[in-house]
Scaffold this motif. Structure first.
Motif, PDB file in Angstrom:
ATOM      1  N   MET A   1      11.105  25.820  59.452  1.00  0.00           N
ATOM      2  CA  MET A   1      11.852  26.064  60.690  1.00  0.00           C
ATOM      3  C   MET A   1      12.966  27.064  60.414  1.00  0.00           C
ATOM      4  O   MET A   1      13.631  26.991  59.397  1.00  0.00           O
ATOM      5  N   ALA A   2      13.177  27.974  61.323  1.00  0.00           N
ATOM      6  CA  ALA A   2      14.187  29.010  61.106  1.00  0.00           C
ATOM      7  C   ALA A   2      15.561  28.502  61.534  1.00  0.00           C
ATOM      8  O   ALA A   2      15.722  27.947  62.592  1.00  0.00           O
ATOM      9  N   HIS A   3      16.541  28.713  60.675  1.00  0.00           N
ATOM     10  CA  HIS A   3      17.918  28.340  60.999  1.00  0.00           C
ATOM     11  C   HIS A   3      18.829  29.529  60.737  1.00  0.00           C
ATOM     12  O   HIS A   3      18.582  30.334  59.861  1.00  0.00           O
ATOM     13  N   HIS A   4      19.953  29.588  61.489  1.00  0.00           N
ATOM     14  CA  HIS A   4      20.951  30.635  61.256  1.00  0.00           C
ATOM     15  C   HIS A   4      22.076  30.059  60.411  1.00  0.00           C
ATOM     16  O   HIS A   4      22.467  28.926  60.585  1.00  0.00           O
ATOM     17  N   HIS A   5      22.623  30.876  59.527  1.00  0.00           N
ATOM     18  CA  HIS A   5      23.783  30.461  58.738  1.00  0.00           C
ATOM     19  C   HIS A   5      24.857  31.523  58.826  1.00  0.00           C
ATOM     20  O   HIS A   5      24.568  32.705  58.825  1.00  0.00           O
ATOM     21  N   HIS A   6      26.135  31.069  58.868  1.00  0.00           N
ATOM     22  CA  HIS A   6      27.260  32.002  58.860  1.00  0.00           C
ATOM     23  C   HIS A   6      28.048  31.800  57.578  1.00  0.00           C
ATOM     24  O   HIS A   6      28.278  30.672  57.148  1.00  0.00           O
ATOM     25  N   SER A   7      28.474  32.854  56.971  1.00  0.00           N
ATOM     26  CA  SER A   7      29.199  32.750  55.702  1.00  0.00           C
ATOM     27  C   SER A   7      30.585  32.169  55.927  1.00  0.00           C
ATOM     28  O   SER A   7      31.190  32.313  56.967  1.00  0.00           O
ATOM     29  N   HIS A   8      31.109  31.494  54.860  1.00  0.00           N
ATOM     30  CA  HIS A   8      32.462  30.944  54.938  1.00  0.00           C
ATOM     31  C   HIS A   8      33.491  32.051  55.052  1.00  0.00           C
ATOM     32  O   HIS A   8      34.526  31.885  55.661  1.00  0.00           O
ATOM     33  N   ALA A   9      33.215  33.203  54.449  1.00  0.00           N
ATOM     34  CA  ALA A   9      34.146  34.340  54.500  1.00  0.00           C
ATOM     35  C   ALA A   9      34.389  34.760  55.940  1.00  0.00           C
ATOM     36  O   ALA A   9      35.514  35.061  56.333  1.00  0.00           O
ATOM     37  N   HIS A  10      33.311  34.742  56.738  1.00  0.00           N
ATOM     38  CA  HIS A  10      33.402  35.123  58.156  1.00  0.00           C
ATOM     39  C   HIS A  10      34.311  34.150  58.902  1.00  0.00           C
ATOM     40  O   HIS A  10      35.171  34.545  59.673  1.00  0.00           O
ATOM     41  N   THR A  11      34.118  32.832  58.638  1.00  0.00           N
ATOM     42  CA  THR A  11      34.924  31.800  59.297  1.00  0.00           C
ATOM     43  C   THR A  11      36.380  31.876  58.830  1.00  0.00           C
ATOM     44  O   THR A  11      37.296  31.706  59.615  1.00  0.00           O
ATOM     45  N   ASP A  12      36.594  32.108  57.520  1.00  0.00           N
ATOM     46  CA  ASP A  12      37.953  32.219  56.982  1.00  0.00           C
ATOM     47  C   ASP A  12      38.701  33.385  57.619  1.00  0.00           C
ATOM     48  O   ASP A  12      39.888  33.286  57.917  1.00  0.00           O
ATOM     49  N   LEU A  13      38.002  34.501  57.830  1.00  0.00           N
ATOM     50  CA  LEU A  13      38.616  35.672  58.455  1.00  0.00           C
ATOM     51  C   LEU A  13      39.022  35.353  59.896  1.00  0.00           C
ATOM     52  O   LEU A  13      40.108  35.719  60.342  1.00  0.00           O
ATOM     53  N   LYS A  14      38.142  34.632  60.594  1.00  0.00           N
ATOM     54  CA  LYS A  14      38.461  34.195  61.962  1.00  0.00           C
ATOM     55  C   LYS A  14      39.745  33.376  61.950  1.00  0.00           C
ATOM     56  O   LYS A  14      40.636  33.577  62.768  1.00  0.00           O
ATOM     57  N   GLY A  15      39.839  32.439  60.994  1.00  0.00           N
ATOM     58  CA  GLY A  15      41.008  31.568  60.885  1.00  0.00           C
ATOM     59  C   GLY A  15      42.285  32.343  60.614  1.00  0.00           C
ATOM     60  O   GLY A  15      43.316  32.104  61.244  1.00  0.00           O
ATOM     61  N   LYS A  16      42.227  33.291  59.670  1.00  0.00           N
ATOM     62  CA  LYS A  16      43.408  34.111  59.331  1.00  0.00           C
ATOM     63  C   LYS A  16      43.867  34.933  60.532  1.00  0.00           C
ATOM     64  O   LYS A  16      45.063  35.031  60.818  1.00  0.00           O
ATOM     65  N   ASN A  17      42.914  35.537  61.217  1.00  0.00           N
ATOM     66  CA  ASN A  17      43.252  36.358  62.387  1.00  0.00           C
ATOM     67  C   ASN A  17      43.866  35.515  63.503  1.00  0.00           C
ATOM     68  O   ASN A  17      44.766  35.967  64.211  1.00  0.00           O
ATOM     69  N   LEU A  18      43.374  34.281  63.648  1.00  0.00           N
ATOM     70  CA  LEU A  18      43.941  33.372  64.656  1.00  0.00           C
ATOM     71  C   LEU A  18      45.385  32.997  64.310  1.00  0.00           C
ATOM     72  O   LEU A  18      46.251  32.965  65.184  1.00  0.00           O
ATOM     73  N   ILE A  19      45.658  32.749  63.031  1.00  0.00           N
ATOM     74  CA  ILE A  19      47.018  32.384  62.606  1.00  0.00           C
ATOM     75  C   ILE A  19      47.999  33.530  62.885  1.00  0.00           C
ATOM     76  O   ILE A  19      49.098  33.309  63.409  1.00  0.00           O
ATOM     77  N   PHE A  52      52.666  31.212  76.359  1.00  0.00           N
ATOM     78  CA  PHE A  52      52.753  29.863  75.795  1.00  0.00           C
ATOM     79  C   PHE A  52      51.380  29.187  75.842  1.00  0.00           C
ATOM     80  O   PHE A  52      50.978  28.501  74.897  1.00  0.00           O
ATOM     81  N   SER A  53      50.646  29.406  76.940  1.00  0.00           N
ATOM     82  CA  SER A  53      49.287  28.858  77.029  1.00  0.00           C
ATOM     83  C   SER A  53      48.391  29.509  75.973  1.00  0.00           C
ATOM     84  O   SER A  53      47.477  28.887  75.441  1.00  0.00           O
ATOM     85  N   ASP A  54      48.685  30.788  75.662  1.00  0.00           N
ATOM     86  CA  ASP A  54      47.955  31.470  74.594  1.00  0.00           C
ATOM     87  C   ASP A  54      48.182  30.787  73.253  1.00  0.00           C
ATOM     88  O   ASP A  54      47.255  30.596  72.472  1.00  0.00           O
ATOM     89  N   VAL A  55      49.453  30.451  72.980  1.00  0.00           N
ATOM     90  CA  VAL A  55      49.785  29.786  71.709  1.00  0.00           C
ATOM     91  C   VAL A  55      48.983  28.487  71.596  1.00  0.00           C
ATOM     92  O   VAL A  55      48.340  28.228  70.571  1.00  0.00           O
ATOM     93  N   LEU A  56      48.991  27.681  72.668  1.00  0.00           N
ATOM     94  CA  LEU A  56      48.254  26.413  72.657  1.00  0.00           C
ATOM     95  C   LEU A  56      46.757  26.649  72.489  1.00  0.00           C
ATOM     96  O   LEU A  56      46.090  25.968  71.707  1.00  0.00           O
ATOM     97  N   SER A  57      46.230  27.642  73.232  1.00  0.00           N
ATOM     98  CA  SER A  57      44.788  27.903  73.176  1.00  0.00           C
ATOM     99  C   SER A  57      44.373  28.425  71.802  1.00  0.00           C
ATOM    100  O   SER A  57      43.307  28.088  71.296  1.00  0.00           O
ATOM    101  N   LEU A  58      45.228  29.241  71.186  1.00  0.00           N
ATOM    102  CA  LEU A  58      44.925  29.768  69.853  1.00  0.00           C
ATOM    103  C   LEU A  58      44.965  28.659  68.802  1.00  0.00           C
ATOM    104  O   LEU A  58      44.159  28.641  67.873  1.00  0.00           O
ATOM    105  N   ILE A  59      45.908  27.720  68.978  1.00  0.00           N
ATOM    106  CA  ILE A  59      45.962  26.572  68.053  1.00  0.00           C
ATOM    107  C   ILE A  59      44.699  25.725  68.205  1.00  0.00           C
ATOM    108  O   ILE A  59      44.090  25.309  67.216  1.00  0.00           O
ATOM    109  N   VAL A  60      44.291  25.478  69.458  1.00  0.00           N
ATOM    110  CA  VAL A  60      43.046  24.727  69.721  1.00  0.00           C
ATOM    111  C   VAL A  60      41.855  25.450  69.079  1.00  0.00           C
ATOM    112  O   VAL A  60      41.013  24.839  68.417  1.00  0.00           O
ATOM    113  N   SER A  61      41.799  26.769  69.247  1.00  0.00           N
ATOM    114  CA  SER A  61      40.710  27.573  68.672  1.00  0.00           C
ATOM    115  C   SER A  61      40.720  27.495  67.149  1.00  0.00           C
ATOM    116  O   SER A  61      39.665  27.400  66.513  1.00  0.00           O
ATOM    117  N   TYR A  62      41.919  27.537  66.569  1.00  0.00           N
ATOM    118  CA  TYR A  62      42.035  27.488  65.106  1.00  0.00           C
ATOM    119  C   TYR A  62      41.557  26.138  64.568  1.00  0.00           C
ATOM    120  O   TYR A  62      40.781  26.079  63.616  1.00  0.00           O
TER     121      TYR A  62
END
Length: 302
Positions: A1-19, A52-62
């Motif tokens: 069965m075919a599955h997709h995988h995302h690298s941890h580096a990609h997720t870590d970059l998302k996290g850093k950019n969100l912070i 302020f809603s952005d700050v909350l939404s970005l924290i939720v996203s992070y």
């Protein structure tokens, strides 16, 4: 069965950019609240509320980005794969709530207009444009294929546009004393927020409610699978989207003859290839049947 995988580096970059975006938005919010109170500008205060809603939404996203990396376990067999969808839903809902508050404030200001200290409005809106513009660039590449990041990106993009509107308002008030521009821009920002938030709310609700993805037509899948020999009937079909990357298909398949398990495995491979390449379904769960007396409708309410 075919599955997709995302690298941890990609997720870590998302996290850093969100912070980075979170800290930038805290800076803008504090500056705009102080500036809005000093200048008396409603559009500046409304922009601060949106920030302020952005700050909350970005924290939720992070938080959702971090949770989505957690492994599945015996009491959480899917892990936290839905965390980002929930974050998108929460963020979309907050966009609409903020918009309704802004509309109420704008109507009140229309009824009771007051003069505004426009110089402060101009400088703080420039700060908002610069900081939000940078955050938008940070998150843009992640927003195309991730609903959670798209919700954070939309919050920041609308806020950057709101800051542009506030800047225009500040200039008009400074040079032409057009104070009605302030609540007018607030209304325009609010309407745009509702427009953007509704689409994302609808999209994330579809996933949370286990609705069939809008790009998939169940009848087409049933017809495609039914062409594989020796399948007689496809019924009890369930198709749902778990998260951004996974679409699941569950179905009962009635066979024309009593086949061996090894034969079923070969047919199952064919089904998986068919639905993956033609319909983007990457998780398949099939219940084989022969001569079983059950409901043969495609969709059966369990």
């Amino acid at each position: 069965m075919a599955h997709h995988h995302h690298s941890h580096a990609h997720t870590d970059l998302k996290g850093k950019n969100l912070i980075i975006s979170i800290f930038l938005n805290i800076l803008i919010t504090v500056s705009q609240v102080i500036g809005g109170l000093i200048s008396g500008s409603l559009s500046l205060l409304s922009d601060a509320l949106h920030n302020f809603s952005d700050v909350l939404s970005l924290i939720v996203s992070y938080v959702a980005t971090i949770l989505s990396k957690k492994k599945a376990c015996t009491n959480k067999t899917f892990g936290y794969k839905r965390a980002e969808i929930i974050a998108a839903f929460v963020n979309a809902a907050t966009l609409i709530i903020v918009a309704i508050i802004l509309i109420k404030e704008a109507i009140e200001r229309f009824l009771n207009p007051i003069p505004i200290e426009s110089n402060l409005v101009i400088w703080l809106s420039l700060l908002g444009i610069a900081a939000n513009g940078f955050s938008v660039l940070l998150l843009k590449k992640h927003a195309d294929n991730n609903m959670n990041m798209k919700s954070a990106y939309l919050h920041l993009l609308t806020d950057m546009l709101a800051s542009v509107a506030v800047l225009i308002g500040g200039l008009l008030m400074k040079f032409f004393q057009m104070y009605w521009v302030d609540p007018t821009l607030t209304l325009a920002i609010a309407v745009y927020l509702i427009f953007m938030g509704y689409d994302l709310l609808k999209e994330s609700t579809r996933v949370l409610m286990l609705f069939t993805p809008s790009t998939i037509h169940v009848q087409n899948i049933v017809e495609a699978i039914s062409k594989i020999d020796p399948i007689k009937n496809v019924h009890h079909v369930h198709i749902w989207q778990l998260n951004e990357d996974e679409v699941h298909l569950e179905a009962h398949i009635d066979f024309q003859k009593d086949i061996k398990l090894s034969e079923f495995d070969i047919i199952l491979d064919k089904i998986e290839e068919e639905v993956y390449h033609n319909f983007g379904i990457n998780h398949v769960n099939i219940q084989p049947e022969f001569g079983k007396c059950d409901a043969k409708q495609i969709i059966v309410q369990d």
